[in-house]
Design a protein around this motif. Structure first.
Motif, mmCIF file in Angstrom:
data_model
loop_
_atom_site.group_PDB
_atom_site.id
_atom_site.type_symbol
_atom_site.label_atom_id
_atom_site.label_comp_id
_atom_site.label_asym_id
_atom_site.label_seq_id
_atom_site.Cartn_x
_atom_site.Cartn_y
_atom_site.Cartn_z
ATOM 1 N N GLY A 1 0.819 -1.215 0.000
ATOM 2 C CA GLY A 1 0.000 0.000 0.000
ATOM 3 C C GLY A 1 0.845 1.254 0.000
ATOM 4 N N LEU A 2 1.992 1.196 0.679
ATOM 5 C CA LEU A 2 2.881 2.354 0.743
ATOM 6 C C LEU A 2 3.465 2.668 -0.635
ATOM 7 C CD1 LEU A 2 4.110 4.444 2.607
ATOM 8 C CD2 LEU A 2 5.907 2.815 3.184
ATOM 9 N N VAL A 3 3.890 1.643 -1.362
ATOM 10 C CA VAL A 3 4.424 1.850 -2.704
ATOM 11 C C VAL A 3 3.335 2.357 -3.644
ATOM 12 C CG1 VAL A 3 5.495 0.705 -4.695
ATOM 13 C CG2 VAL A 3 6.224 0.117 -2.383
ATOM 14 N N GLU A 4 2.133 1.810 -3.499
ATOM 15 C CA GLU A 4 1.002 2.268 -4.321
ATOM 16 C C GLU A 4 0.762 3.757 -4.145
ATOM 17 O OE1 GLU A 4 -2.270 -1.260 -5.027
ATOM 18 O OE2 GLU A 4 -2.274 -0.223 -3.112
ATOM 19 N N GLY A 5 0.911 4.233 -2.909
ATOM 20 C CA GLY A 5 0.571 5.614 -2.629
ATOM 21 C C GLY A 5 1.682 6.614 -2.825
ATOM 22 N N THR A 6 2.954 6.173 -2.716
ATOM 23 C CA THR A 6 4.050 7.151 -2.702
ATOM 24 C C THR A 6 5.034 7.031 -3.857
ATOM 25 O OG1 THR A 6 5.514 5.761 -1.350
ATOM 26 C CG2 THR A 6 3.955 7.189 -0.178
ATOM 27 N N ALA B 1 -3.724 1.391 13.177
ATOM 28 C CA ALA B 1 -3.970 0.402 12.129
ATOM 29 C C ALA B 1 -5.165 0.804 11.271
ATOM 30 C CB ALA B 1 -4.198 -0.971 12.754
ATOM 31 N N GLU B 2 -6.234 1.293 11.925
ATOM 32 C CA GLU B 2 -7.413 1.723 11.173
ATOM 33 C C GLU B 2 -7.097 2.916 10.285
ATOM 34 O OE1 GLU B 2 -10.262 2.458 14.210
ATOM 35 O OE2 GLU B 2 -10.931 0.353 14.340
ATOM 36 N N THR B 3 -6.308 3.854 10.811
ATOM 37 C CA THR B 3 -5.934 5.034 10.026
ATOM 38 C C THR B 3 -5.118 4.638 8.805
ATOM 39 O OG1 THR B 3 -5.933 6.431 12.005
ATOM 40 C CG2 THR B 3 -4.717 7.246 10.081
ATOM 41 N N GLU B 4 -4.145 3.726 9.009
ATOM 42 C CA GLU B 4 -3.328 3.282 7.886
ATOM 43 C C GLU B 4 -4.168 2.550 6.848
ATOM 44 O OE1 GLU B 4 -0.145 1.001 9.486
ATOM 45 O OE2 GLU B 4 0.918 2.734 10.313
ATOM 46 N N ALA B 5 -5.135 1.735 7.314
ATOM 47 C CA ALA B 5 -6.001 1.012 6.372
ATOM 48 C C ALA B 5 -6.848 1.978 5.561
ATOM 49 C CB ALA B 5 -6.898 0.034 7.136
ATOM 50 N N ILE B 6 -7.349 3.034 6.221
ATOM 51 C CA ILE B 6 -8.140 4.047 5.509
ATOM 52 C C ILE B 6 -7.288 4.759 4.473
ATOM 53 C CG2 ILE B 6 -9.329 6.262 5.780
ATOM 54 C CD1 ILE B 6 -10.306 5.215 8.530
ATOM 55 N N GLU C 1 -6.744 2.490 1.506
ATOM 56 C CA GLU C 1 -7.955 2.359 0.703
ATOM 57 C C GLU C 1 -8.240 3.635 -0.073
ATOM 58 O OE1 GLU C 1 -10.947 0.784 -1.270
ATOM 59 O OE2 GLU C 1 -9.559 -0.302 0.049
ATOM 60 N N ARG C 2 -8.033 4.780 0.553
ATOM 61 C CA ARG C 2 -8.250 6.047 -0.144
ATOM 62 C C ARG C 2 -7.269 6.214 -1.305
ATOM 63 N NH1 ARG C 2 -12.552 8.884 -0.229
ATOM 64 N NH2 ARG C 2 -11.392 10.864 -0.336
ATOM 65 N N GLU C 3 -6.039 5.765 -1.075
ATOM 66 C CA GLU C 3 -5.047 5.864 -2.147
ATOM 67 C C GLU C 3 -5.408 4.936 -3.301
ATOM 68 O OE1 GLU C 3 -2.015 7.338 -4.272
ATOM 69 O OE2 GLU C 3 -2.826 8.098 -2.372
ATOM 70 N N ARG C 4 -5.894 3.739 -2.980
ATOM 71 C CA ARG C 4 -6.326 2.834 -4.046
ATOM 72 C C ARG C 4 -7.501 3.426 -4.820
ATOM 73 N NH1 ARG C 4 -5.971 -2.765 -0.518
ATOM 74 N NH2 ARG C 4 -3.734 -3.129 -0.830
ATOM 75 N N GLU C 5 -8.410 4.068 -4.107
ATOM 76 C CA GLU C 5 -9.544 4.710 -4.777
ATOM 77 C C GLU C 5 -9.066 5.842 -5.666
ATOM 78 O OE1 GLU C 5 -13.597 5.639 -5.711
ATOM 79 O OE2 GLU C 5 -12.506 3.856 -5.053
ATOM 80 N N ARG C 6 -8.073 6.609 -5.184
ATOM 81 C CA ARG C 6 -7.531 7.695 -6.014
ATOM 82 C C ARG C 6 -6.899 7.141 -7.287
ATOM 83 N NH1 ARG C 6 -3.107 10.312 -7.389
ATOM 84 N NH2 ARG C 6 -1.744 8.871 -6.276
ATOM 85 N N LEU C 7 -6.145 6.054 -7.145
ATOM 86 C CA LEU C 7 -5.514 5.453 -8.317
ATOM 87 C C LEU C 7 -6.565 4.936 -9.303
ATOM 88 C CD1 LEU C 7 -2.593 3.489 -6.611
ATOM 89 C CD2 LEU C 7 -2.414 5.563 -8.002
#
Length: 447
Positions: free
Chosen positions: A128-133, A238-243, A246-252
């Motif tokens: 998820g980190l690579v997906e977002g950054t 953990a919940e914040t990181e999951a959100i 998920e938000r980054e995946r939605e943006r992509l």
């Protein structure tokens, strides 16, 4: 180098930060790690064996690393070349043993496809980190670099993002002597998230380099309130990181939709930019959307080994009756529409009548004029040729400006009008085309 006062005990973790910390959030986070953090412009300014970790903020130098610290490096530019030389400084240029080697970046494939690698270790939850950054800033066709090791082969590479042939853009390189080198490409953003992730992993892989959490206390000797509070913090994080993931995946996903829409729009805008066969093909495709049957006369001429008389021959299965036939010529000009094309269409009509015994039902001159100018500034087609336009209209001729056809297709796609209504708008007009007025559209008819 910023120094810790002698009166202050040097606490774990022992971290060397190379380069300028020009971000306040990074400064605050590094400061929160304690008094074991040191700062330098280059690692040779300090005794490296005093540090367990090195954070390289992208100074652009290929540093000599003489200790055994685990390194997290952010590249500062997209150029290729050495990024670190491992061994003693006096051994410059001597490689080939586990004590002397180098890590470098090589040019990648400009048009490569990229793969987000699955996590090989549950602790390395980097996907998820690579997906977002990283991934959003790596674009096909642009320059980028991949990470390599020169001088030894006993290392292992954990790729986080790789190009089509397997070379890693972002990777963790592990060596048998327990050294690890994390290499992140120039395109990486949000360094703070990466630092937090790095030290989170280091706490599990190198726990001896960190202070014990309330030294001497296990959960057996913490109060229930302390345990509950700590659990609440962990759950919230953990919940914040999951959100965020998920938000980054939605943006992509939305970015992909926008890219697809832009690609489709570029095809539709061929009506405003193209000429020759690409323009003719696009016009034919739009007319077919409106329910017309369209015959490409280039293809017909090639198949029958005859000369082409017009670009398109158009009929409609339901409108105009079985004998309704339209001949169309499609042209694109960098300047104004040329009136002599009307004579070309009329000549084709005369040949049609000679062969079929009756004239065509309609003649269309479809023109993309002033195609290099903004559509909204283009003048009316054949504005300076009113007499020719009037004679053409008398022969059931219609000059169709492709910017008008673009708007008609847009209304049809937006369900403001139906395909049948779009077709009827073309068939009902002569002279110069205008947009139909509909009850669902606030615009008046435009030329």
């Amino acid at each position: 180098m910023y120094r810790v006062p002698a009166s202050v005990e040097r606490t774990k973790p022992h971290v060397l930060v190379i380069g300028q910390v020009d971000d306040e959030a990074l400064r605050d986070y590094l400061g929160s790690l304690g008094s074991g953090v040191g700062y330098a412009e280059a690692p040779n300014e300090v005794r490296q064996r005093d540090f367990d970790f090195i954070i390289d903020l992208g100074t652009g130098w290929d540093h000599w690393l003489e200790g055994n610290a685990t390194v997290l490096r952010f590249e500062c530019d997209p150029s290729s070349g050495p990024v670190a030389r491992i061994g003693r400084n006096e051994d410059l240029g001597i490689y080939g043993s586990p004590d002397r080697y180098r890590i470098y970046r090589a040019d990648g494939q400009r048009a490569s496809a990229f793969s987000l690698m699955d996590n090989s270790d549950d602790r390395l939850d980097y996907k998820g980190l690579v997906e977002g950054t990283v991934l959003p800033n790596i674009h096909r066709g642009e320059e980028y670099t991949t990470i390599r090791v020169d001088g030894r082969t006993d290392h292992s590479v954990v790729p986080m993002l790789a190009e089509e042939d397997g070379n890693a853009l972002a990777a963790i390189i592990n060596f048998p002597e327990h050294r690890s080198y994390w290499s992140l490409p120039y395109e990486t953003v949000d360094r703070l998230r990466w630092m937090k992730f790095f030290f989170k992993i280091m706490k599990t892989t190198r726990p001896e380099a960190f202070p014990a959490d309330q030294v001497g206390l296990t959960d057996d000797w913490r109060t229930a309130a302390e345990i509950a509070a700590a659990q609440a913090v962990n759950i919230h994080q953990a919940e914040t990181e999951a959100i965020m993931v998920e938000r980054e995946r939605e943006r992509l996903r939305l970015e992909d939709q926008r890219s697809a829409a832009t690609a489709a729009a570029e095809e539709e805008r061929l009506l405003l930019t193209a000429h020759g066969d690409p323009l003719t093909d696009r016009v034919a495709k739009v007319l077919r959307k409106f329910g017309f049957d369209v015959e490409d006369r280039d293809t017909y001429a090639a198949e029958t080994q005859s000369s082409k008389k017009e670009d398109l021959r158009i009929t409609h299965p339901t409108l105009g009756g079985p004998n309704w036939v339209c001949l169309a010529e499609v042209k694109g000009f960098t300047r104004g529409a040329k009136a002599n094309v009307i004579q070309q269409i009329q000549k084709a009509a005369g040949i049609f009548e000679g062969v079929n015994g009756n004239p065509p039902s309609a003649l269309w001159y479809v023109v993309n004029h002033h195609r290099n100018d903004p559509a909204q500034t283009r003048p009316k087609a054949l504005k300076s040729n009113p007499d020719e336009l009037a004679l053409f209209a008398a022969d059931n001729g219609l000059v169709v400006d492709t910017k008008w056809l673009f708007q008609l297709e847009k209304r049809c796609e937006g369900q403001v009008i139906t395909p049948i209504e779009a077709a009827q708008a073309l068939m009902d007009q002569t002279g110069r085309s205008t947009l139909p007025v509909t009850t669902d559209d606030p615009h008046t008819a435009q030329t």
